[in-house]
Design an enzyme around this catalytic site. Structure first.
Site, PDB file in Angstrom:
ATOM      1  CB  VAL A 248      -3.962   0.350   5.944  1.00 31.75           C
ATOM      2  CG1 VAL A 248      -4.589  -0.752   6.772  1.00 31.75           C
ATOM      3  CG2 VAL A 248      -3.743  -0.128   4.510  1.00 31.75           C
TER       4      VAL A 248
ATOM      5  CB  CYS B  88      -0.913  -0.002   1.227  1.00 30.51           C
ATOM      6  SG  CYS B  88      -1.818   1.543   1.447  1.00 30.51           S
TER       7      CYS B  88
ATOM      8  CE  LYS C 226     -10.535  -3.879   4.163  1.00 30.53           C
ATOM      9  NZ  LYS C 226     -11.417  -2.732   3.895  1.00 30.53           N
TER      10      LYS C 226
ATOM     11  CB  SER D 153      -0.981   8.526   3.703  1.00 32.61           C
ATOM     12  OG  SER D 153      -1.487   9.355   2.674  1.00 32.61           O
TER      13      SER D 153
END
Length: 233
Positions: A69, A29, A56, A82
Site C-alpha cells: 500500500v 504506513c 492480507k 506514494s
C-alpha cells in the site's frame, strides 16, 4: 474521518461505489499517509479500505499482486506508489493556482532533489529505529542531524513556506515522538526539527490526518510481540 478496521484473509471484498475514489491503506504506513495528506489537502472525497499487511485478503492480492500500500482505485483503474500518487492527486485534483508541487521546472527539480537527496535517505534509518530492526545508530543520528541542519537555514524543507516536501517527510517525522516517549531519542536533541513539527501541527491538513504519538507508540510496542496491532484508536 473515522479509521476503519484493517481487513484480513477471509474478509469479503467490499464492493466499490461507482465514481468514488478508494484508497487501500494501512493506518500506520507512512507511504499511505503521504497520499491521505494530499487527498485531504485537495478536499477530495474518498474512502479508506485498510489492509492488514501481515494477513492480507486474497482479493487484495488478486487486485494488486505486489501486495503493498498505498493503492488508489477509481472505477477499476489502479495506481500505486506514494510519490507517484501524491503527484497524480496534485495534478488531477488542483486548480492551477492551488498546486502544491511547484510548476516552475527549476523549482520542481529543487523540491524533488530535496526529497531524493535528503529526505529519502532519512526514511530507512527512521523506520529501522522505529521497528527496532538491527540499527546502525550512527547512520540514524547522521540522517536526523542532516535534517536538523537543513531546518537551521530555512523554515521548512520546502523553503520559507510549508509545502510539498514537508508533507512528503511528515509521515516519518511523526515517528520521532514515539521514539522520544520510549526513551530512544532524547527530548530536546533536535530543536529545529521540534520547531518545524510544531509549525506542521498547526496546519489544517496535518491536523485532519494526525494520529496521536501515544497511539503510534502502542502500535510500535505491539510490533515487538510479532503481532502488530493495526487497529488502534
Amino acid at each position: 474521518m473515522s479509521i476503519p478496521r484493517h481487513m484480513v484473509t477471509g474478509d469479503p471484498f467490499p464492493e466499490n461505489i461507482p465514481g468514488k475514489i478508494r484508497l487501500y491503506s494501512m493506518q500506520f504506513c507512512p507511504f499511505s499517509m503521504r497520499v491521505r495528506l494530499m487527498l485531504i489537502k485537495k478536499k477530495v472525497e474518498f474512502e479508506y479500505v485498510n489492509i492488514n499487511l501481515k494477513i492480507k485478503p486474497g482479493w487484495f492480492l488478486e487486485k494488486y499482486p505486489i501486495g503493498s500500500v498505498p493503492v488508489f482505485e477509481l472505477d477499476g483503474k489502479l495506481i500505486a506508489g506514494s510519490l507517484v500518487l501524491a503527484e497524480y492527486v496534485d495534478e488531477v485534483y488542483s486548480k492551477q493556482e492551488e498546486r502544491t508541487i511547484p510548476q516552475d521546472p527549476y523549482k520542481k527539480a529543487k523540491i524533488n532533489m530535496m526529497i531524493s537527496d535528503h529526505l529519502a535517505k532519512a526514511v530507512g534509518p527512521i523506520l529501522d529505529r522505529f521497528y527496532q530492526r538491527e540499527v546502525d545508530v550512527k547512520k540514524f543520528e547522521k540522517a536526523i542531524a542532516n535534517l536538523e541542519n537543513i531546518l537551521g537555514s530555512q523554515n521548512f524543507f520546502s523553503g520559507e513556506k510549508l509545502g510539498y516536501a514537508d508533507y512528503m517527510i511528515w509521515p516519518w517525522m511523526r515517528y520521532l515522538d514515539p521514539l522520544i516517549i520510549d526513551g530512544v531519542v532524547g527530548s530536546g536533541n533536535y530543536p529545529n526539527i521540534e520547531r518545524w513539527k510544531q509549525e506542521m501541527l498547526s496546519d489544517e491538513t496535518i491536523q485532519k490526518c494526525r494520529v496521536k504519538p501515544e497511539t503510534i507508540a502502542r502500535y510500535r510496542n505491539s510490533v515487538k510481540t510479532g503481532k502488530p496491532a493495526y487497529d488502534q484508536e
